[in-house]
Write an enzyme that holds these catalytic residues in place. Structure first.
Site, PDB file in Angstrom:
ATOM      1  N   ASN A  42       0.846  -1.192   0.000  1.00 50.03           N
ATOM      2  CA  ASN A  42       0.000   0.000   0.000  1.00 50.03           C
ATOM      3  C   ASN A  42       0.885   1.247   0.000  1.00 50.03           C
ATOM      4  OD1 ASN A  42      -1.668   2.220   1.213  1.00 50.03           O
ATOM      5  ND2 ASN A  42      -3.227   0.624   1.165  1.00 50.03           N
ATOM      6  N   HIS A  53      -3.374   0.668  -3.662  1.00 53.00           N
ATOM      7  CA  HIS A  53      -3.491  -0.334  -2.613  1.00 53.00           C
ATOM      8  C   HIS A  53      -2.457  -1.423  -2.905  1.00 53.00           C
ATOM      9  CE1 HIS A  53      -7.898   0.645  -1.312  1.00 53.00           C
ATOM     10  NE2 HIS A  53      -7.100   1.706  -1.292  1.00 53.00           N
ATOM     11  N   GLU A  55      -2.660  -4.638  -3.685  1.00 53.42           N
ATOM     12  CA  GLU A  55      -2.903  -5.464  -4.866  1.00 53.42           C
ATOM     13  C   GLU A  55      -2.661  -4.669  -6.153  1.00 53.42           C
ATOM     14  OE1 GLU A  55      -5.812  -6.771  -1.609  1.00 53.42           O
ATOM     15  OE2 GLU A  55      -4.925  -4.910  -2.361  1.00 53.42           O
ATOM     16  N   SER A  80      -7.999  -8.626   3.336  1.00 52.31           N
ATOM     17  CA  SER A  80      -9.113  -8.807   2.406  1.00 52.31           C
ATOM     18  C   SER A  80      -9.182  -7.648   1.418  1.00 52.31           C
ATOM     19  CB  SER A  80     -10.421  -8.905   3.203  1.00 52.31           C
ATOM     20  OG  SER A  80     -11.507  -9.216   2.354  1.00 52.31           O
ATOM     21  N   CYS A  82     -10.253  -4.690  -1.105  1.00 56.01           N
ATOM     22  CA  CYS A  82     -11.378  -3.767  -1.234  1.00 56.01           C
ATOM     23  C   CYS A  82     -12.075  -3.992  -2.575  1.00 56.01           C
ATOM     24  CB  CYS A  82     -10.888  -2.328  -1.118  1.00 56.01           C
ATOM     25  SG  CYS A  82      -9.970  -1.776  -2.579  1.00 56.01           S
ATOM     26  N   CYS A  85      -9.707  -3.411  -5.642  1.00 59.63           N
ATOM     27  CA  CYS A  85      -8.746  -4.491  -5.867  1.00 59.63           C
ATOM     28  C   CYS A  85      -9.452  -5.787  -6.247  1.00 59.63           C
ATOM     29  CB  CYS A  85      -7.890  -4.684  -4.617  1.00 59.63           C
ATOM     30  SG  CYS A  85      -6.911  -3.214  -4.208  1.00 59.63           S
TER      31      CYS A  85
END
Length: 214
Positions: A42, A53, A55, A80, A82, A85
């Protein structure tokens, strides 16, 4: 699976992000033959980015690849994903998403499953500890805190005053209402908000709004 090179890389990236003063979330994209195509963390704080982010950083660092490179790929992420992503994983036809933990934040796991993606949640203790400590120590970098303070002023008829206090606490990833936050984190957020008030001198009101992004 916690010993997979991709997951180990994701945790390393999360720790690097924390060391840089950012949010400790890391990710790694791994091809179906086990090659790490890209890894990242991130970067919203470090680069002031609205989209980087973990990912997204991993995809960005993978470079422009042919569609075949994503077939059967796995996205390892410490938290987890968002909705943004999640959408990226669907767009690039990632086959599987391995999630370190979803206690700190629950993202688009159901959408991934509905689109035929395999989702594995490891409930990893190290990932949870990284986020728990971060949210406690730097809540202003994780929560969105909206603080509005309105008051009337004195006029010729006397002192007429009123106070309206409106607060919204959420994460910038949009996990919805009902966010739990510790008293110490709440006090810290309130302190930051009060010191970031924007004053409108041409009106009889003061309004301070602070958005602190993840």
């Amino acid at each position: 699976m916690e010993q997979d090179p991709g997951f180990i890389a994701a945790i390393e990236e999360a720790k690097q992000g924390l060391a840089e003063g950012g949010v400790p979330i890391g990710a790694a994209l791994v091809s179906k033959d086990g090659k790490i195509l890209g890894r990242g963390h991130n970067m919203r704080v470090q680069k002031g980015s609205a989209v980087l982010h973990a990912e997204m950083s991993a995809l960005e660092n993978s470079g422009r690849l042919p569609a075949s490179a994503y077939e059967g790929a796995t996205m390892y992420t410490t938290l987890s994903p968002c909705d943004m992503c999640t959408g990226a994983c669907i767009l690039y036809k990632v086959k599987r998403v391995v999630v370190g933990e979803n206690v700190s934040f629950m993202g688009g796991e159901e959408l991934l499953k509905n689109r035929g993606k395999e989702v594995i949640v490891l409930d990893n203790a190290e990932c949870k500890e990284l986020m728990a400590n971060f949210m406690k120590e730097k809540p202003e970098l994780w929560y969105v805190f909206v603080f509005v303070f309105v008051f009337g002023c004195c006029d010729a008829r006397g002192c007429i005053g009123f106070l309206v206090l409106f607060m919204v606490i959420d994460t910038d990833a949009g996990c919805g209402t009902g966010m739990r936050i510790s008293l110490s984190s709440f006090i810290r957020l309130a302190y930051v908000a009060l010191n970031t008030l924007r004053i409108d001198n041409d009106s009889n009101r003061e309004m301070g709004v602070l958005f602190v992004s993840m």
